[in-house]
Design a protein around this motif. Structure first.
Motif, PDB file in Angstrom:
ATOM      1  N   LYS A 181     -31.319  88.179 -66.179  1.00 39.63           N
ATOM      2  CA  LYS A 181     -31.432  87.027 -65.274  1.00 39.63           C
ATOM      3  C   LYS A 181     -30.250  86.998 -64.317  1.00 39.63           C
ATOM      4  O   LYS A 181     -30.413  86.771 -63.119  1.00 39.63           O
ATOM      5  CB  LYS A 181     -31.477  85.743 -66.093  1.00 39.63           C
ATOM      6  CG  LYS A 181     -32.861  85.402 -66.604  1.00 39.63           C
ATOM      7  CD  LYS A 181     -32.852  84.019 -67.216  1.00 39.63           C
ATOM      8  CE  LYS A 181     -34.111  83.770 -68.015  1.00 39.63           C
ATOM      9  NZ  LYS A 181     -33.922  82.662 -68.958  1.00 39.63           N
ATOM     10  N   MET A 182     -29.065  87.260 -64.879  1.00 41.26           N
ATOM     11  CA  MET A 182     -27.859  87.267 -64.049  1.00 41.26           C
ATOM     12  C   MET A 182     -27.955  88.346 -62.983  1.00 41.26           C
ATOM     13  O   MET A 182     -27.615  88.132 -61.828  1.00 41.26           O
ATOM     14  CB  MET A 182     -26.633  87.550 -64.924  1.00 41.26           C
ATOM     15  CG  MET A 182     -26.034  86.338 -65.546  1.00 41.26           C
ATOM     16  SD  MET A 182     -24.440  86.840 -66.209  1.00 41.26           S
ATOM     17  CE  MET A 182     -24.479  86.061 -67.791  1.00 41.26           C
ATOM     18  N   GLN A 237     -30.488  87.345 -70.813  1.00 37.47           N
ATOM     19  CA  GLN A 237     -29.602  86.571 -69.945  1.00 37.47           C
ATOM     20  C   GLN A 237     -28.962  87.491 -68.911  1.00 37.47           C
ATOM     21  O   GLN A 237     -28.856  87.147 -67.731  1.00 37.47           O
ATOM     22  CB  GLN A 237     -28.526  85.918 -70.820  1.00 37.47           C
ATOM     23  CG  GLN A 237     -27.912  84.684 -70.211  1.00 37.47           C
ATOM     24  CD  GLN A 237     -28.910  83.566 -70.039  1.00 37.47           C
ATOM     25  OE1 GLN A 237     -29.754  83.350 -70.886  1.00 37.47           O
ATOM     26  NE2 GLN A 237     -28.840  82.880 -68.917  1.00 37.47           N
ATOM     27  N   LYS A 253     -30.247  87.404 -60.257  1.00 35.45           N
ATOM     28  CA  LYS A 253     -29.620  86.395 -59.421  1.00 35.45           C
ATOM     29  C   LYS A 253     -28.674  87.047 -58.419  1.00 35.45           C
ATOM     30  O   LYS A 253     -28.661  86.714 -57.234  1.00 35.45           O
ATOM     31  CB  LYS A 253     -28.849  85.422 -60.316  1.00 35.45           C
ATOM     32  CG  LYS A 253     -28.794  84.031 -59.747  1.00 35.45           C
ATOM     33  CD  LYS A 253     -28.543  83.012 -60.831  1.00 35.45           C
ATOM     34  CE  LYS A 253     -29.375  81.792 -60.573  1.00 35.45           C
ATOM     35  NZ  LYS A 253     -29.558  80.988 -61.742  1.00 35.45           N
TER      36      LYS A 253
END
Lengths: 230, 389
Positions: free
Chosen positions: B6-7, B3, B10
């Protein structure tokens, strides 16, 4: 359940000490809906931040759900914010680069919940606030009311024992504000504990109990005292 | 963890231009390191291989004494009697104008030597014969040509029987060598070999100042060296420094030391540019922290711990540096496959160098990411939330 005793918080501003919280004591039972009103600068936001573990008090005791929060360290406070408190802000405070659903999911990621469980809870929370079909929108693609609903969903998804709302209708028009307040009413009926601060007496009137903050002192608002508010 | 990646992606994707420039800083650093080190290693490899192709059973002797040099062909013949020595051949360079018909061959290198030189240097004849004892005894005007010399002068390699002139003297070609390529001393195919005795006369030189010795096998090289040294010691009893004997193995190890230093130096210079890239990462991350103070506040308010925030920013820095490292490596591989033919070198990226470049860029990401990340994680949630950025 919130139990606060003799909470003191001072600020030094321009060489002058301001007693933001002057020996405040407060008790909120589980399932209660409490509104705190008061003019700006009265210390109600400071109180809210201390309740919400965003800020610490200088002295006094604070016990949340039987736990001595006042003695907690930063890491433990983060955990309390994550699992026990759902924050709703005046300015929504959504992350602009994430979609509505991703914003709601965020506290669940910090709770280290598995993906499937997160998905389920996000959906559930968004349905609860009536945003089911807006999941993939970003905050700037939503109206103020929708953004606040998203923020409420984010608070609910974590399944907190306490919902704290800081002027939740402050940035909204009257009609949307009423819708949001109706949502709060429903959350209360479902058994959530809610502490809300506002300077709108109309909003405060929806709560079970209204407290008044003045110059760092908390007093019970007498019944029918709505007219005299600032 | 996934996660967090992914952050990070982003956040990096959220500001493409800036992220690109930051990544570019690392890319340039990595490309500089990988390509420079590859060139240094390629140079080393080509020199080493050319030395090795000369044979590891060869000794190279040079006499430093000028006026007192008594070495003659007879001495060499005597030296060649040693049982560890296969061949001894002197050589001397002669300058002269080479003409074949109307063609002047300026690049030709005239070398006077004797029979056995071809065996010592590992030359193969494609045609004809090498210089022989009768050529030397009678100072016959014959020559053996390198393959390039033959094609330059006669337009063909089967040049046996052709004639050409050096300084007006006419020579007959009696042999042509196979192509040998170039070594550390330059091309070997432009050489023109003539009898040593003739070269002495052409250049007015009577004494031998340099010669090659080959051992009967590479195992015997140290015996051969000892034989040469003790023989020369007898001739020059006074001072040791009047002659020097090099053997290939020693030359190789000296060379390796030199190029190792060179490689290290080039890598070091390139590492500085990677360091600059790292400072770029730190700069951007610091800007990012102050820009995203509010975001940090929100995250903390909904329950992110210091560790979560620290990890988030650290992973962002890491992803940027890792992307830079990988992209840099890819570009280096491309650059090397383009540069190799241009520089006429076999360039390659060893897994060690590739790993080191990636590892170093990750290290840079951590080192320069940790300060901004720590700064971000230390923000008090209430201050961060109320920050007006």
């Amino acid at each position: 359940m919130i139990e606060m005793k003799d909470i003191v918080k001072d600020y030094v501003m321009g060489g002058e000490t301001i007693h933001a919280l002057n020996h405040v004591s407060l008790r909120v039972e589980d399932g209660e809906y409490v509104a705190i009103i008061g003019p700006s600068g009265s210390g109600k936001s400071t109180l809210m931040n201390v309740i919400g573990c965003l800020d610490t008090s200088d002295s006094g005791t604070y016990i949340l759900n039987g736990k001595p929060i006042g003695k907690y360290r930063e890491r433990q406070l983060a955990r309390v914010r994550n699992r026990h408190i759902g924050f709703i802000f005046q300015g929504f405070n959504l992350l602009p680069k994430l979609t509505c659903a991703e914003n709601v999911e965020l506290p669940l990621i910090y709770q280290k919940l598995p993906r499937g469980e997160r998905r389920r809870r996000v959906k559930e929370a968004l349905m609860e606030v009536g945003l089911g079909e807006r999941m993939r929108h970003r905050p700037n693609q939503m109206s103020g009311g929708q953004q606040q609903r998203c923020a409420i969903a984010r608070a609910l998804a974590a399944r907190p024992s306490l919902i704290l709302a800081d002027e939740p209708t402050g940035n909204l028009d009257k009609k949307t504000g009423n819708e949001i307040m109706a949502l709060f009413d429903r959350l209360h009926e479902e058994g959530n504990t809610i502490v809300l601060i506002t300077h709108d007496p109309g909003v405060a009137a929806r709560a079970q109990r209204v407290l008044r903050m003045d110059d760092g002192c908390l007093t019970a608002q007498p019944a029918g005292g709505r007219e005299e508010d600032a | 963890m996934l996660q967090s990646f992914k952050m990070a992606l982003k956040a990096i994707g959220g500001n493409k231009m800036r992220s690109f420039l930051t990544v570019l800083g690392v890319v340039i650093g990595v490309v500089a390191i990988v390509v420079l080190v590859a060139i240094a290693q390629g140079t080393n490899a080509s020199v080493v291989s050319s030395i090795e192709s000369m044979g590891t059973n060869m000794l190279s002797v040079s006499i430093n004494a000028k006026r007192t040099n008594p070495i003659t062909l007879d001495n060499l013949r005597e030296l060649a009697q040693d049982e560890s020595i296969a061949h001894v051949a002197p050589y001397t360079r002669v300058s002269g104008t080479i003409k074949a018909g109307v063609t002047t061959y300026d690049d030709g290198q005239i070398i006077g030597t004797i029979q056995g030189y071809d065996a010592i240097r590992g030359y193969e004849l494609s045609q004809g014969r090498f210089i022989t004892q009768p050529d030397l005894n009678n100072r016959i005007f014959v020559a053996v040509l390198g393959s390039e010399a033959a094609t330059e002068m006669f337009g063909k390699t089967d040049a046996v029987g052709e004639t050409f002139s050096i300084n007006g003297y006419t020579f007959t070609v009696v042999g042509v060598l196979e192509a040998n390529g170039s070594d550390s001393t330059g091309s070997q195919d432009n050489q023109i070999f003539i009898p040593y005795t003739l070269a002495q006369r052409l250049s007015n030189m009577t004494r031998i100042s340099s010669f090659y010795v080959s051992a009967v096998s590479s195992d015997e090289i140290y015996f051969a060296q000892a034989a040469v040294e003790s023989y020369l010691q007898k001739i020059f009893p006074t001072t040791y420094s009047q002659y020097s004997v090099y053997n290939q193995t020693e030359m190789l190890s000296t060379l390796n030391e030199t190029t190792a230093t060179l490689t290290l130096m080039m890598g070091g210079i390139a590492a500085i540019s990677l360091l600059v890239g790292g400072i770029g990462i730190m700069n951007i991350m610091l800007v990012s922290v102050s820009e995203r103070t509010r975001e940090i506040g929100i995250r903390k308010a909904i329950g992110a711990s210091r560790g979560n925030i620290l990890l988030q920013f650290l992973i962002e820095a890491l992803v940027v540096s890792l992307m830079g490292g990988l992209l840099g490596l890819l570009i280096s591989l491309g650059a090397i496959s383009l540069l190799g033919p241009v520089l006429d070198m076999t360039l390659s990226v060893s897994p060690t160098v590739a790993g080191a470049a990636i590892g170093f860029s990750v290290l840079i990401g951590v080192v320069f990411g940790i300060y901004p990340a720590n700064k971000a994680s230390r923000l008090k949630p209430i201050d961060a939330l109320h920050y007006e950025g």
